[in-house]
Write an enzyme that holds these catalytic residues in place. Structure first.
Site, PDB file in Angstrom:
ATOM      1  N   TYR A   1      83.585 -37.244  69.161  1.00 24.80           N
ATOM      2  CA  TYR A   1      82.779 -36.035  69.322  1.00 24.80           C
ATOM      3  C   TYR A   1      83.649 -34.802  69.558  1.00 24.80           C
ATOM      4  O   TYR A   1      83.275 -33.696  69.174  1.00 24.80           O
ATOM      5  CB  TYR A   1      81.824 -36.192  70.511  1.00 24.80           C
TER       6      TYR A   1
ATOM      7  N   LYS B   1      85.098 -51.719  69.732  1.00 25.92           N
ATOM      8  CA  LYS B   1      85.379 -52.336  68.438  1.00 25.92           C
ATOM      9  C   LYS B   1      86.868 -52.669  68.404  1.00 25.92           C
ATOM     10  O   LYS B   1      87.627 -52.186  67.548  1.00 25.92           O
ATOM     11  CB  LYS B   1      84.959 -51.357  67.320  1.00 25.92           C
TER      12      LYS B   1
ATOM     13  N   ASP C   1      79.060 -53.974  66.999  1.00 24.12           N
ATOM     14  CA  ASP C   1      78.098 -54.484  66.013  1.00 24.12           C
ATOM     15  C   ASP C   1      77.284 -55.638  66.610  1.00 24.12           C
ATOM     16  O   ASP C   1      76.059 -55.708  66.469  1.00 24.12           O
ATOM     17  CB  ASP C   1      78.797 -54.908  64.711  1.00 24.12           C
TER      18      ASP C   1
ATOM     19  N   ASP D   1      75.942 -43.188  71.874  1.00 27.14           N
ATOM     20  CA  ASP D   1      74.880 -42.387  71.256  1.00 27.14           C
ATOM     21  C   ASP D   1      73.943 -43.307  70.484  1.00 27.14           C
ATOM     22  O   ASP D   1      72.718 -43.240  70.610  1.00 27.14           O
ATOM     23  CB  ASP D   1      75.506 -41.348  70.316  1.00 27.14           C
TER      24      ASP D   1
ATOM     25  N   ASP E   1      69.937 -44.939  71.733  1.00 31.39           N
ATOM     26  CA  ASP E   1      68.683 -44.760  70.982  1.00 31.39           C
ATOM     27  C   ASP E   1      68.043 -46.117  70.717  1.00 31.39           C
ATOM     28  O   ASP E   1      66.823 -46.284  70.817  1.00 31.39           O
ATOM     29  CB  ASP E   1      68.941 -44.066  69.638  1.00 31.39           C
TER      30      ASP E   1
HETATM   31  C1  IPM Z   1      72.102 -37.319  72.368  1.00 32.74           C
HETATM   32  C2  IPM Z   1      71.958 -36.519  71.095  1.00 32.74           C
HETATM   33  C3  IPM Z   1      73.158 -35.607  70.971  1.00 32.74           C
HETATM   34  C4  IPM Z   1      74.389 -36.457  70.875  1.00 32.74           C
HETATM   35  C5  IPM Z   1      73.090 -34.606  69.816  1.00 32.74           C
HETATM   36  C6  IPM Z   1      71.828 -33.812  69.835  1.00 32.74           C
HETATM   37  C7  IPM Z   1      74.294 -33.704  69.807  1.00 32.74           C
HETATM   38  O1  IPM Z   1      71.819 -37.354  70.016  1.00 32.74           O
HETATM   39  O2  IPM Z   1      72.152 -36.708  73.438  1.00 32.74           O
HETATM   40  O3  IPM Z   1      72.150 -38.537  72.279  1.00 32.74           O
HETATM   41  O4  IPM Z   1      74.753 -36.911  69.772  1.00 32.74           O
HETATM   42  O5  IPM Z   1      74.999 -36.714  71.899  1.00 32.74           O
HETATM   43 MG    MG Z   2      71.645 -39.412  70.518  1.00 31.76          MG
END
Ligand code: IPM
Ligand code: MG
Length: 357
Positions: free
Chosen positions: A141, A192, A224, A248, A252
């Site tokens: 990042y 990884k 993975d 990240d 999710d």
């Molecule tokens: C998160 C989001 C952010 C990230 C984006 C919006 C920059 O996806 O907070 O997980 O990738 O960290």
């Molecule tokens: Mg995210």
């Protein structure tokens, strides 16, 4: 002492859900002795509209001087064509870097009342309670060099750099081990290492740090496999610690296990537990302004703020119990609504939580 809280509502449903969390905080202030001063500033697309920058100087200053930051959400398709430096997401990354919020705590909890909201079978996810600790200020990042270049043959090439220094790995590992010590005492470190040098170092450092936490069990998993295990048997995990990019993605995935990303809060902490608190969900432009968004993730983010930064665990518990109570009452925003429950809007949900405090 009065604690200063920077409120950054942001874009899309951000302002709607933040308003409900503020209502909850103000009730705690009025009736339960919470000493806070709230100050609001624009961030993301809203800030771009007003000040031509997603993270204006004044907003950053407010966030730096505050004891904690409560953020709604940023982003919107309207800003997709802007140069990367001016996009709403840049405000998030800027706040993380400037405030040195290196430890991102993302709990994924399945509320028993919402067991049927998950796309996974109830017997796979019932009782799920895992915490992802994601490193937030390093990795690909932020790694330099990065950019676009033109090759000798005229073709363009994009490049980014994945990297971690030992101290960056060590400090986030300590956060994970400390958190696990207060939970089920298991840390799974995800990387990884079979392919990446960065990950090899990650594994080495986490293993070294683990020696200081003898009561916590450490395991390692390739990313993975971790992605697969999260949907196969998610309850095997207590705390997962991982880098910025893997975190990240996995966070999710973990959020989706609960079937209700609208329920999940997060904390991003610095070395002194100053933090930025925000719902895991995004700005959801498709439902913005309609009063149907779920404010519970932001309300629960305020609870995390009370627990981690403001040192008010009792008030944090009060919010969390109030949320559980409104779920018991059968109140549901559209995202978690199922047959037989009562559908309510954003404000009604916020009011119900305030009532239940
Ligand atoms: C998160 C989001 C952010 C990230 C984006 C919006 C920059 O996806 O907070 O997980 O990738 O960290
Ligand atoms: Mg995210």
């Amino acid at each position: 002492m009065t604690k200063k809280i920077a409120v950054l509502p942001g874009d899309g449903i951000g302002p709607e859900v933040t308003a409900e969390a503020v209502k909850v905080l103000e009730r705690l202030q009025r009736d339960f002795g919470l000493k806070i001063a709230l100050e609001t500033a624009p961030v993301g697309g809203a800030a771009y509209e007003a000040h031509k920058h997603p993270l204006p100087e004044a907003t950053l200053r407010l966030a730096k001087h505050a004891d904690a930051v409560l953020l709604g959400a940023v982003g919107g398709t309207r800003y997709d064509a802007l140069p990367r430096e001016l996009r709403p997401e840049k405000a998030l990354l800027g706040l993380r870097a400037e405030l040195q919020l290196f430890a991102n705590l993302r709990p994924a909890i399945l509320y028993p009342q919402l067991a049927s909201a998950s796309t996974l079978r109830p017997e796979v996810v019932a009782g799920l309670d895992l915490l992802i600790v994601r490193e937030l200020t390093g990795d690909i990042y932020f790694g330099e060099p990065r950019g676009l270049r033109t090759l000798a043959n005229g073709e363009r090439e994009g490049f980014n750099t994945m990297k971690y220094a030992e101290h960056e790995i060590e400090r986030v590992a300590r956060v994970a081990f400390a958190a696990a010590g207060k939970r089920r005492r298991q840390v799974c470190s995800v990387e990884k290492a079979n392919v990446l040098e960065t990950s090899g170092l990650w594994r080495e450092v986490v293993t070294r740090v683990a020696r200081d936490y003898a009561d916590v069990e450490l395991t390692h998993m390739y990313v993975d496999n971790a992605a697969m295990q999260l949907v196969r048997a998610p309850r095997q995990f207590d705390v997962m610690v991982t880098g910025n990019l893997f975190g990240d993605i996995l966070s999710d995935e973990a959020a989706m296990l609960t079937g209700s990303i609208g329920m999940l809060p997060s904390a991003s902490l610095d070395a002194r537990n100053k933090g930025m608190y925000e719902p895991i969900h995004g700005s959801a432009p498709d439902i913005a302004g309609r009063g149907v968004a779920n404010p519970l993730a932001t309300i629960l983010s305020a609870a995390m703020m009370l627990r981690y930064t403001l040192d008010e665990p009792l008030l944090a518990g009060r919010i969390e119990r109030a949320v559980s109570k409104v779920l018991d009452q059968g109140l549901r925003t559209a995202d978690i609504w199922t047959e037989g429950t009562s559908k309510v809007g954003t404000q009604q949900m916020g009011d119900a939580v305030v009532q239940a405090l």
